[in-house]
Design an enzyme around this catalytic site. Structure first.
Site, PDB file in Angstrom:
ATOM      1  N   HIS A 118     -36.773  -5.653  18.776  1.00  0.00           N
ATOM      2  CA  HIS A 118     -36.619  -7.080  19.092  1.00  0.00           C
ATOM      3  C   HIS A 118     -35.246  -7.610  18.671  1.00  0.00           C
ATOM      4  O   HIS A 118     -34.651  -8.411  19.395  1.00  0.00           O
ATOM      5  CB  HIS A 118     -37.741  -7.897  18.448  1.00  0.00           C
ATOM      6  CG  HIS A 118     -39.107  -7.446  18.859  1.00  0.00           C
ATOM      7  ND1 HIS A 118     -40.234  -7.737  18.145  1.00  0.00           N
ATOM      8  CD2 HIS A 118     -39.520  -6.686  19.916  1.00  0.00           C
ATOM      9  CE1 HIS A 118     -41.285  -7.194  18.750  1.00  0.00           C
ATOM     10  NE2 HIS A 118     -40.875  -6.547  19.821  1.00  0.00           N
TER      11      HIS A 118
ATOM     12  N   HIS B 231     -42.889  -9.581  27.436  1.00  0.00           N
ATOM     13  CA  HIS B 231     -42.601  -8.911  26.167  1.00  0.00           C
ATOM     14  C   HIS B 231     -42.259  -7.436  26.384  1.00  0.00           C
ATOM     15  O   HIS B 231     -41.368  -6.890  25.725  1.00  0.00           O
ATOM     16  CB  HIS B 231     -43.754  -9.030  25.171  1.00  0.00           C
ATOM     17  CG  HIS B 231     -43.359  -8.439  23.859  1.00  0.00           C
ATOM     18  ND1 HIS B 231     -42.585  -9.130  22.946  1.00  0.00           N
ATOM     19  CD2 HIS B 231     -43.517  -7.192  23.345  1.00  0.00           C
ATOM     20  CE1 HIS B 231     -42.309  -8.346  21.923  1.00  0.00           C
ATOM     21  NE2 HIS B 231     -42.866  -7.158  22.141  1.00  0.00           N
TER      22      HIS B 231
ATOM     23  N   ASP C 149     -38.956  -5.574  25.173  1.00  0.00           N
ATOM     24  CA  ASP C 149     -38.910  -4.287  24.463  1.00  0.00           C
ATOM     25  C   ASP C 149     -37.960  -3.312  25.161  1.00  0.00           C
ATOM     26  O   ASP C 149     -37.187  -2.595  24.508  1.00  0.00           O
ATOM     27  CB  ASP C 149     -40.299  -3.647  24.420  1.00  0.00           C
ATOM     28  CG  ASP C 149     -41.181  -4.210  23.315  1.00  0.00           C
ATOM     29  OD1 ASP C 149     -40.659  -4.833  22.366  1.00  0.00           O
ATOM     30  OD2 ASP C 149     -42.410  -4.005  23.409  1.00  0.00           O
TER      31      ASP C 149
ATOM     32  N   HIS D 265     -42.044   2.285  24.371  1.00  0.00           N
ATOM     33  CA  HIS D 265     -40.922   2.785  23.584  1.00  0.00           C
ATOM     34  C   HIS D 265     -40.650   4.274  23.826  1.00  0.00           C
ATOM     35  O   HIS D 265     -39.502   4.697  23.886  1.00  0.00           O
ATOM     36  CB  HIS D 265     -41.175   2.544  22.103  1.00  0.00           C
ATOM     37  CG  HIS D 265     -41.384   1.098  21.778  1.00  0.00           C
ATOM     38  ND1 HIS D 265     -40.489   0.117  22.158  1.00  0.00           N
ATOM     39  CD2 HIS D 265     -42.385   0.458  21.138  1.00  0.00           C
ATOM     40  CE1 HIS D 265     -40.938  -1.055  21.737  1.00  0.00           C
ATOM     41  NE2 HIS D 265     -42.088  -0.883  21.123  1.00  0.00           N
TER      42      HIS D 265
HETATM   43 ZN   LIG Z   1     -42.106  -5.500  21.122  1.00  0.00          ZN
END
Ligand SMILES: [Zn+2]
Length: 313
Positions: free
Chosen positions: A92, A250, A254, A277
């Site tokens: 973030h 969101h 990311d 991720h």
């Molecule tokens: Zn996040």
């Protein structure tokens, strides 16, 4: 040489490297460790990139995709040869720095995890706003994607394709939880779109996963103050969502943070479905695995102030 005031229009991708005008700090807790951490954002010289500094260990970790050692719940940077030198949940603050057009900065921490703040990038953007941004005396290079690179895991995938502009992004997600369902978002990343469309979107979790995480010693700092918690069709947070599609926003936030670990702004089109991720990091590793996939490029003409209209026509 610092001190040039920021005069580029907000909707341009900076063509000159930028850093923070002054240092600023805050205190917060780590989402997974539950530990109180002091975070400071510091100016840094041109060409130095973003560096995470563990002030308690007196060690630095460059914000580089090759230093990502764990992607299960957050993006964690570490030194492979020294496991104690690590920083978790970098995505973030990386998104905020990248989204704001900051090329060079030190992110100093006295603990192993970036504070979660309210679960979005908004608090980091506020800190950057308070510190201010200055242009430096070197041009900003970008990483130009030359051909399609794709990674997949089941039906989840992430791709980078060539694009004439900065970073174009298209992401879709699909969750069984009815409150989330299927959501998709397409966005051209600029400081303006990052601030307006992504920065305030909070991290989220499913109610059923919270107990599992706690049992595994994770999400110890998690609460309804720093994450959206979904239970089927319900959002458990008293205030509800900040935007109807906060979840996909969101996930895109990311991705901005994860892709910022390329080390320079990307010029390409990011297209992904259900990427997280792990896939985002695999995508960068795949991109840089072959020098035919990319090149370091001068800034696109469209980003030069004064050429906006010609480029858009
Ligand atoms: Zn996040």
């Amino acid at each position: 040489m610092d001190g040039l005031p920021l005069q580029l229009p907000l909707h341009t991708t900076p063509t000159i490297q930028q850093t923070l005008k002054s240092a600023i700090d805050c205190v917060g807790i780590g989402l997974h460790s539950g530990r109180r951490v002091r975070l400071a954002l510091l100016p840094a010289p041109a060409g130095s990139g973003i560096v995470f500094r563990r002030t308690d260990l007196d060690r630095d970790i460059p914000a580089d995709f090759r230093h990502v050692t764990d992607t299960r719940l957050c993006t964690l940077l570490g030194l492979a040869e020294e496991p104690a030198v690590r920083v978790g949940t970098v995505e973030h603050v990386m998104a905020a720095l990248s989204g704001a057009g900051v090329h060079n900065a030190v992110v100093a921490l006295d603990g192993p995890e970036v504070p979660i703040l309210d679960g979005s990038a908004d608090g980091f953007l506020f800190l950057i706003d308070c510190a201010g941004i200055v242009a430096q005396d070197e041009m900003a290079a970008s990483i130009e994607v030359l051909r399609r690179v794709r990674v997949a895991d089941g039906d989840a995938f992430a791709e980078l394709r060539p694009s004439a502009f900065g970073l174009d992004m298209a992401l879709s997600i699909a969750f069984d939880a009815a409150a989330i369902g299927r959501q998709a978002l397409t966005l051209r990343l600029t400081p303006e779109t990052f601030r307006g469309e992504l920065a305030r979107a909070r991290t989220f979790t499913l109610a059923g996963e919270v107990e599992q995480l706690r049992a595994a010693g994770l999400a110890l700092g998690g609460s309804l103050d720093n994450a959206v918690v979904v239970d089927g069709a319900r959002v458990l947070n008293r205030g509800g969502l900040r935007m109807a599609d906060e979840f996909v926003r969101h996930k895109l936030l990311d991705a901005v943070g994860d892709l910022a670990l390329a080390g320079a702004p990307l010029r390409g089109r990011f297209v992904a479905h259900r990427s997280g991720h792990a896939l985002n990091n695999r995508l960068l590793r795949a991109l840089f695995a072959d020098t035919a996939n990319w090149r370091l490029a001068p800034p696109p003409l469209a980003a030069v102030p004064g050429r906006q209209i010609a480029a858009a026509a």
